[in-house]
Design an enzyme around this catalytic site. Structure first.
Site, PDB file in Angstrom:
ATOM      1  N   THR A  20      93.604 -52.798 -47.162  1.00  0.00           N
ATOM      2  CA  THR A  20      94.867 -52.165 -47.551  1.00  0.00           C
ATOM      3  C   THR A  20      96.038 -53.118 -47.428  1.00  0.00           C
ATOM      4  O   THR A  20      97.022 -53.011 -48.166  1.00  0.00           O
ATOM      5  CB  THR A  20      95.103 -50.912 -46.678  1.00  0.00           C
ATOM      6  OG1 THR A  20      94.033 -50.009 -46.928  1.00  0.00           O
ATOM      7  CG2 THR A  20      96.403 -50.227 -47.010  1.00  0.00           C
ATOM      8  N   THR A  99      90.861 -52.088 -42.600  1.00  0.00           N
ATOM      9  CA  THR A  99      90.799 -51.538 -41.249  1.00  0.00           C
ATOM     10  C   THR A  99      89.497 -50.796 -40.960  1.00  0.00           C
ATOM     11  O   THR A  99      89.143 -50.615 -39.798  1.00  0.00           O
ATOM     12  CB  THR A  99      91.989 -50.585 -40.997  1.00  0.00           C
ATOM     13  OG1 THR A  99      91.966 -49.545 -41.963  1.00  0.00           O
ATOM     14  CG2 THR A  99      93.297 -51.328 -41.061  1.00  0.00           C
TER      15      THR A  99
HETATM   16  N1  GLU Z   1      88.770 -48.736 -46.853  1.00  0.00           N
HETATM   17  C1  GLU Z   1      89.657 -49.822 -46.986  1.00  0.00           C
HETATM   18  C2  GLU Z   1      89.291 -51.002 -46.083  1.00  0.00           C
HETATM   19  O1  GLU Z   1      88.838 -50.849 -44.978  1.00  0.00           O
HETATM   20  C3  GLU Z   1      91.054 -49.417 -46.765  1.00  0.00           C
HETATM   21  C4  GLU Z   1      91.378 -49.098 -45.345  1.00  0.00           C
HETATM   22  C5  GLU Z   1      92.349 -50.071 -44.776  1.00  0.00           C
HETATM   23  O2  GLU Z   1      92.335 -51.263 -45.011  1.00  0.00           O
HETATM   24  O3  GLU Z   1      93.172 -49.560 -44.046  1.00  0.00           O
HETATM   25  O4  GLU Z   1      89.475 -52.099 -46.518  1.00  0.00           O
END
Ligand code: GLU
Length: 334
Positions: A20, A99
């Site tokens: 993200t 994340t």
């Molecule tokens: N699912 C995605 C990832 O882990 C988006 C979640 C995020 O980065 O906060 O890359």
């Protein structure tokens, strides 16, 4: 401003993997977006106005949502970081990461890297362009942490929401809030803002070598989540696809229905190690509390949740550690 040992501004390698923090949205108030859509170069371009006091050297590795993180990206990351650790002109490494699986990557690196130079993972919960986006602040915080000589000797760190966690403790505990991470058994190891950094204790791992060798590949290890009323068929299914180990995400302190424990005990007898961890938010899973680990031949996952227990078991088996008491000792250490 931080300065390195040579008196210059810190020089940080930035390894981009997506997530993200590299996501963008067409609508500041809309709910949907694509993780990993922005290139590292354009992401760092957006940071130019922040006047960060570090020299950033970008190196894109991938542009993925971290739900797709796996061997190829891990292998590339590990090689880049090992090389950076040997270059005196690099003071630290930043890894931009989604994340969802940041805790797994951080812990895998923790087990397989020397703890000398700072390695800092950073992500975001809100994409660029969303109202209240957290990516730039998290990145500025991560630069401050990776530039600090006191960040060395702690193993990989994760910076999110003005908070610094050690790889061993950190886990994602909320799906969408910007304070999505928690630490267990230790909470944060520092608080950080773009202008300030406070460590809560000294570095305890200075000079520590990598605990395990980087493997040629990682074995297939499955996580089996226990649920009320389940039967033992999922255990048989996992064995039939060639799992080399099973991590039980058990109820309470790593429990499962008796038929499931019996089937897992049979798996142990056939040479497949079984680690009991908990599907519960936090807490230890200790040996022989309600489950007779000695009789079944299970390993107790102790402080590691299922995702990190799977990483440790993969690394152990890939390093030829298959003796049950040695596996237990590794989990006791965490
Ligand atoms: N699912 C995605 C990832 O882990 C988006 C979640 C995020 O980065 O906060 O890359």
């Amino acid at each position: 401003m931080s300065t390195n040992l040579n008196g210059g501004i810190p020089r940080l390698l930035v390894l981009g993997t997506g997530g993200t923090i590299a996501g963008s949205t067409a609508s500041a108030t809309g709910g949907s977006y694509a993780a990993g859509g922005l290139s590292l170069t354009s992401m760092l371009g957006d940071l130019a106005g922040l006047e960060l006091s570090a020299d950033l050297i970008p190196k894109p590795i991938a542009q993925i949502g971290s739900q797709d993180m796996g061997w190829d990206v891990w292998d590339a990351l590990h090689k880049e970081i090992v090389a950076a650790q040997s270059y005196p002109e690099i003071d630290g490494v930043l890894v931009t990461h989604g994340t969802d699986t940041a805790e797994e990557t951080a812990y895998l690196l923790d087990l397989t890297l020397a703890a000398d130079k700072p390695v800092v993972l950073v992500g975001a919960m809100r994409p660029a362009g969303a109202v209240g986006a957290d990516g730039m602040r998290n990145f500025a915080n991560a630069v401050r942490v990776a530039s600090d000589p006191d960040a060395s000797g702690r193993g990989p760190l994760l910076v999110m929401g003005d908070t610094v966690f050690a790889a061993k403790d950190v886990r994602k505990a909320a799906t969408s809030s910007i304070d999505a991470f928690k630490g267990y058994p230790r909470g944060p190891v520092a608080r950080v803002t773009p202008s300030n950094l406070d460590w809560f204790g000294g570095a305890t791992r200075k000079g520590e070598f990598a605990r395990y060798q980087w493997p040629e590949a990682l074995p297939r290890i499955a996580i089996l989540t226990a649920g009320a009323g389940m039967d033992a068929k999922p255990v048989e299914a996992l064995l039939s696809i060639g799992c080399k180990g099973i991590v039980l995400a058990g109820m309470g302190q790593g429990n499962a229905p008796k038929c499931v424990l019996d089937a897992l005990g049979e798996a142990v007898k056939s040479g497949v190690p079984v680690v009991r961890s908990a599907r519960v938010d936090e807490g230890l899973v200790d040996r022989n509390v309600e489950v007779d680990d000695d009789a079944y031949g299970f390993v107790a996952g102790r402080a590691l949740g299922p995702a990190k227990a799977r990483i440790l078991l993969m690394v152990l088996l890939a390093n030829g550690v298959s003796d049950r008491s040695e596996i237990q000792a590794a989990f006791d250490r965490g």
